[in-house]
Every structure is written in structure tokens, then in C-alpha cells.
Design a protein around this motif. Structure first.
Motif, PDB file in Angstrom:
ATOM      1  N   ASP A  14      34.796  51.934  35.486  1.00 37.08           N
ATOM      2  CA  ASP A  14      35.609  51.277  36.512  1.00 37.08           C
ATOM      3  C   ASP A  14      35.477  49.756  36.458  1.00 37.08           C
ATOM      4  N   ALA A  15      34.777  49.259  35.446  1.00 38.37           N
ATOM      5  CA  ALA A  15      34.640  47.811  35.251  1.00 38.37           C
ATOM      6  C   ALA A  15      34.429  47.531  33.773  1.00 38.37           C
ATOM      7  N   VAL A  16      34.759  46.308  33.359  1.00 40.27           N
ATOM      8  CA  VAL A  16      34.538  45.886  31.977  1.00 40.27           C
ATOM      9  C   VAL A  16      33.104  45.378  31.859  1.00 40.27           C
ATOM     10  N   PRO A  17      32.306  45.940  30.972  1.00 38.09           N
ATOM     11  CA  PRO A  17      30.928  45.455  30.822  1.00 38.09           C
ATOM     12  C   PRO A  17      30.910  44.072  30.189  1.00 38.09           C
ATOM     13  N   GLU A  48      36.487  35.513  34.071  1.00 40.53           N
ATOM     14  CA  GLU A  48      35.335  35.420  33.179  1.00 40.53           C
ATOM     15  C   GLU A  48      35.056  36.724  32.438  1.00 40.53           C
ATOM     16  N   THR A  49      35.920  37.715  32.607  1.00 39.07           N
ATOM     17  CA  THR A  49      35.722  38.975  31.890  1.00 39.07           C
ATOM     18  C   THR A  49      35.817  38.767  30.389  1.00 39.07           C
ATOM     19  N   PHE A  50      36.817  38.011  29.957  1.00 42.95           N
ATOM     20  CA  PHE A  50      36.997  37.708  28.543  1.00 42.95           C
ATOM     21  C   PHE A  50      36.836  36.213  28.245  1.00 42.95           C
ATOM     22  N   CYS A  51      37.103  35.381  29.242  1.00 41.70           N
ATOM     23  CA  CYS A  51      37.083  33.925  29.040  1.00 41.70           C
ATOM     24  C   CYS A  51      35.951  33.288  29.848  1.00 41.70           C
ATOM     25  N   LYS A  52      36.042  31.984  30.061  1.00 37.06           N
ATOM     26  CA  LYS A  52      34.978  31.275  30.777  1.00 37.06           C
ATOM     27  C   LYS A  52      35.502  30.565  32.010  1.00 37.06           C
ATOM     28  N   GLY A  53      36.307  31.276  32.757  1.00 37.83           N
ATOM     29  CA  GLY A  53      36.744  30.817  34.057  1.00 37.83           C
ATOM     30  C   GLY A  53      37.425  29.477  34.106  1.00 37.83           C
ATOM     31  N   ASN A  54      36.706  28.460  34.560  1.00 36.61           N
ATOM     32  CA  ASN A  54      37.296  27.162  34.879  1.00 36.61           C
ATOM     33  C   ASN A  54      37.734  26.334  33.668  1.00 36.61           C
ATOM     34  N   THR A  55      37.153  26.595  32.515  1.00 35.74           N
ATOM     35  CA  THR A  55      37.476  25.755  31.358  1.00 35.74           C
ATOM     36  C   THR A  55      38.619  26.324  30.528  1.00 35.74           C
ATOM     37  N   THR A  56      39.513  25.456  30.112  1.00 31.95           N
ATOM     38  CA  THR A  56      40.612  25.873  29.235  1.00 31.95           C
ATOM     39  C   THR A  56      40.323  25.485  27.785  1.00 31.95           C
ATOM     40  N   LYS A  57      39.167  24.894  27.559  1.00 35.46           N
ATOM     41  CA  LYS A  57      38.806  24.461  26.214  1.00 35.46           C
ATOM     42  C   LYS A  57      38.196  25.588  25.378  1.00 35.46           C
ATOM     43  N   TYR A  58      37.699  26.606  26.077  1.00 33.94           N
ATOM     44  CA  TYR A  58      37.051  27.721  25.373  1.00 33.94           C
ATOM     45  C   TYR A  58      38.103  28.640  24.768  1.00 33.94           C
ATOM     46  N   ILE A  59      38.034  28.848  23.455  1.00 36.85           N
ATOM     47  CA  ILE A  59      38.938  29.760  22.761  1.00 36.85           C
ATOM     48  C   ILE A  59      38.097  30.856  22.113  1.00 36.85           C
ATOM     49  N   ASN A 113      44.830  52.028  32.437  1.00 34.54           N
ATOM     50  CA  ASN A 113      43.954  51.753  33.570  1.00 34.54           C
ATOM     51  C   ASN A 113      44.806  51.396  34.787  1.00 34.54           C
ATOM     52  N   PRO A 114      44.301  51.601  36.006  1.00 30.66           N
ATOM     53  CA  PRO A 114      45.036  51.194  37.208  1.00 30.66           C
ATOM     54  C   PRO A 114      44.943  49.681  37.412  1.00 30.66           C
ATOM     55  N   LEU A 115      45.469  48.944  36.439  1.00 28.14           N
ATOM     56  CA  LEU A 115      45.313  47.496  36.377  1.00 28.14           C
ATOM     57  C   LEU A 115      46.670  46.861  36.125  1.00 28.14           C
ATOM     58  N   VAL A 116      47.029  45.869  36.947  1.00 21.48           N
ATOM     59  CA  VAL A 116      48.284  45.143  36.778  1.00 21.48           C
ATOM     60  C   VAL A 116      47.961  43.797  36.152  1.00 21.48           C
ATOM     61  N   LEU A 117      48.279  43.640  34.877  1.00 24.20           N
ATOM     62  CA  LEU A 117      47.907  42.426  34.151  1.00 24.20           C
ATOM     63  C   LEU A 117      48.520  41.166  34.753  1.00 24.20           C
ATOM     64  N   ALA A 118      49.715  41.299  35.346  1.00 19.76           N
ATOM     65  CA  ALA A 118      50.403  40.139  35.925  1.00 19.76           C
ATOM     66  C   ALA A 118      49.619  39.531  37.088  1.00 19.76           C
ATOM     67  N   GLN A 119      48.724  40.297  37.674  1.00 21.38           N
ATOM     68  CA  GLN A 119      47.919  39.799  38.787  1.00 21.38           C
ATOM     69  C   GLN A 119      46.710  38.985  38.293  1.00 21.38           C
ATOM     70  N   HIS A 120      46.552  38.903  36.987  1.00 17.26           N
ATOM     71  CA  HIS A 120      45.398  38.201  36.417  1.00 17.26           C
ATOM     72  C   HIS A 120      45.867  37.246  35.318  1.00 17.26           C
ATOM     73  N   PRO A 121      46.687  36.286  35.648  1.00 19.58           N
ATOM     74  CA  PRO A 121      47.313  35.423  34.629  1.00 19.58           C
ATOM     75  C   PRO A 121      46.332  34.547  33.866  1.00 19.58           C
ATOM     76  N   ASN A 122      45.179  34.243  34.453  1.00 19.52           N
ATOM     77  CA  ASN A 122      44.214  33.359  33.791  1.00 19.52           C
ATOM     78  C   ASN A 122      43.091  34.107  33.059  1.00 19.52           C
ATOM     79  N   SER A 123      43.190  35.408  33.066  1.00 17.01           N
ATOM     80  CA  SER A 123      42.103  36.207  32.482  1.00 17.01           C
ATOM     81  C   SER A 123      42.132  36.266  30.967  1.00 17.01           C
ATOM     82  N   PHE A 124      43.270  35.843  30.380  1.00 22.23           N
ATOM     83  CA  PHE A 124      43.413  35.985  28.931  1.00 22.23           C
ATOM     84  C   PHE A 124      43.743  34.664  28.238  1.00 22.23           C
ATOM     85  N   ILE A 125      43.578  33.548  28.944  1.00 27.20           N
ATOM     86  CA  ILE A 125      44.022  32.261  28.382  1.00 27.20           C
ATOM     87  C   ILE A 125      43.208  31.829  27.166  1.00 27.20           C
TER      88      ILE A 125
END
Length: 254
Positions: free
Chosen positions: A183-186, A208-219, A231-243
Motif C-alpha cells: 500500500d506504499a512505495v518502499p 520524494e517517492t522518486f525525486c527529491k521534493g523541493n529541488t528541480t536540479k536532481y535528475i 493501483n488506486p492511484l491518480v497520477l494527475a494528482q501528483h504532478p511533481n512526483s515524476f519531474i
């Protein structure tokens, strides 16, 4: 008799030492006989390499008949173990004790519901571990050099995966945890290239699941594939999670 005489040039015999000094594996013509002898020559048990094929450091015990319900005794120099599609129920610490040559363990398609915590942790050269299509609810400690872990199609729950289970694995590149009950991403290591978390119960992620939150420099340049579909997950609700990713999650989303 001469017509039936064995051509000695075609015979190749190798002996494998085991933890038991009276156990000897003999390989001949590509067929394998595991003859276990006590002092005095008494043969005991049903030998591993009569049930399986043992060849040049590889042991193949796939879909064994009669049914195999435990890990068989292995030659000490075993590098690759393929024991798919059997009835193995439990992995014990002693099953792979002192087997530091192992690089691949393939246990897909058994009925494993329990793995003792230290069963794999001391396998210092293990690179690939396949546990798909079993009945696991938790993962044991994993060896530090692991590159690939496939635990698709189990019963894994978030509480059965330690918080640092993957984060400390600096060489882990391929992680497959699809079709479980997470029910969560490790927490994930930076080394990952592919992660499959499809068909679980994950209903939220953070920046911060895949990225580092506040910084846009991290690739996250090494990660090329993420799956979260099913999964019961709406990706559109998390626009900054994959930047930080080069590619958006793949799969079918509704």
C-alpha cells in the motif's frame, strides 16, 4: 563386447565436494549422478544430482518428480541454482550456508511462504534472486551486491518489507514487486533502472517517492522504467512526483 565398449574419449567425470566429506557428485556424458556414500560404501537417500542436473557449476532442479519440497543439498561450487516450479515451502538459513559462490537463485513458481531472515544475507556474490509466483508476505534481509530482485505475484505487504530493505542495496538495478498487496512505495536506491509496482494497493505517493521534493536540479538519469498501473492511484494528482524522471510511468492508467 567390443561393439558395446565405452569410448573413454567421450567420458568426462567430475567430482564435486560437499559439506559432507562422504558425499560425491559424479557427472558423466552430461547426465549426473549424486552418489552419497558413508565409510564402507553404503548408499543412502535419493541424491540431488539424480533428481536434478548438475553441470559446470549449475544445478537445474525444475519441475522435479517426485515433488521437491525443500532446497536440496548443493555442491559447494554451485554458482547458478534453478529450482522453479516445485513445491518448496520454506527457505531456511542453513539451506545456503557457506554457499558463497552462488550468483543466481531462481525459485519462481513454488509455494514458499516463509524465508528465514538470514537465508540470503551472507551470499556475498549473489546478483540475481527470483522469488516470483510464491506465497511470501514478507522479504528477508537481502545481500548487498544484489542487482536483480523479482518478487512479482506474491502476497507481500508493506509491513513485510523493511524500511531500508532496498535503500542500502547500492547495486540494485531491477526491482519487480508487481501483483502484491503493497500500500506504499518502499524507499528506493538511486541505482535503480527499472521498478515495477503495478497491481498493488498503492493509493498515494509524495514528491520524494522518486525525486527529491523541493529541488528541480536532481535528475534520476538511471531510471528508465516505472510501472504503477493497476493501483488506486491518480497520477494527475501528483504532478511533481515524476519531474526528476526522464520518462513518465508506463502502463495503462484510467
Amino acid at each position: 563386447m567390443s561393439a558395446r565398449r565405452i569410448d573413454e574419449r567421450r567420458v568426462s567425470i567430475r567430482r564435486y565436494e560437499t559439506a559432507n566429506p562422504y558425499d560425491t557428485w559424479v557427472v558423466s556424458w552430461g547426465y549426473n549422478l549424486n552418489v552419497k556414500r558413508r565409510p564402507g560404501g553404503a548408499v543412502r537417500g535419493l541424491p540431488t544430482c539424480l533428481l536434478c542436473v548438475c553441470l559446470s557449476g549449475s544445478v537445474y532442479c525444475e519441475d522435479v518428480s517426485p515433488e521437491m519440497s525443500t532446497i536440496p543439498a548443493l555442491p559447494r561450487e554451485t554458482t547458478y541454482l534453478y529450482a522453479r516450479f516445485n513445491k518448496i515451502k520454506k527457505i531456511k538459513n542453513k539451506d545456503f550456508a557457506d554457499m558463497d559462490t552462488l550468483k543466481i537463485i531462481h525459485l519462481t513458481g513454488n509455494i514458499i511462504s516463509e524465508i528465514e531472515d538470514g537465508a540470503f544475507s551472507k551470499l556475498i556474490n549473489l546478483e540475481e534472486l527470483y522469488l516470483a509466483e510464491n506465497k511470501l508476505t514478507r522479504l528477508p534481509l537481502l545481500p548487498s551486491k544484489l542487482i536483480t530482485l523479482n518478487a512479482n505475484f506474491n502476497l507481500l505487504k508493506t509491513k513485510g518489507v523493511k524500511a531500508n530493505a532496498f535503500k542500502r542495496l547500492s547495486e540494485l538495478a531491477y526491482l519487480y514487486l508487481g501483483n502484491n498487496q503493497l500500500d506504499a512505495v518502499p524507499p528506493l536506491p538511486d541505482s535503480l533502472q527499472v521498478v515495477h509496482l503495478n497491481n498493488n494497493n498503492i493509493n498515494t505517493i509524495t514528491d520524494e517517492t522518486f525525486c527529491k521534493g523541493n529541488t528541480t536540479k536532481y535528475i534520476r538519469s538511471t531510471m528508465v522504467e516505472v510501472r504503477l498501473d493497476g493501483n488506486p492511484l491518480v497520477l494527475a494528482q501528483h504532478p511533481n512526483s515524476f519531474i526528476c524522471l526522464r520518462n513518465l510511468p508506463s502502463g495503462n492508467y484510467h
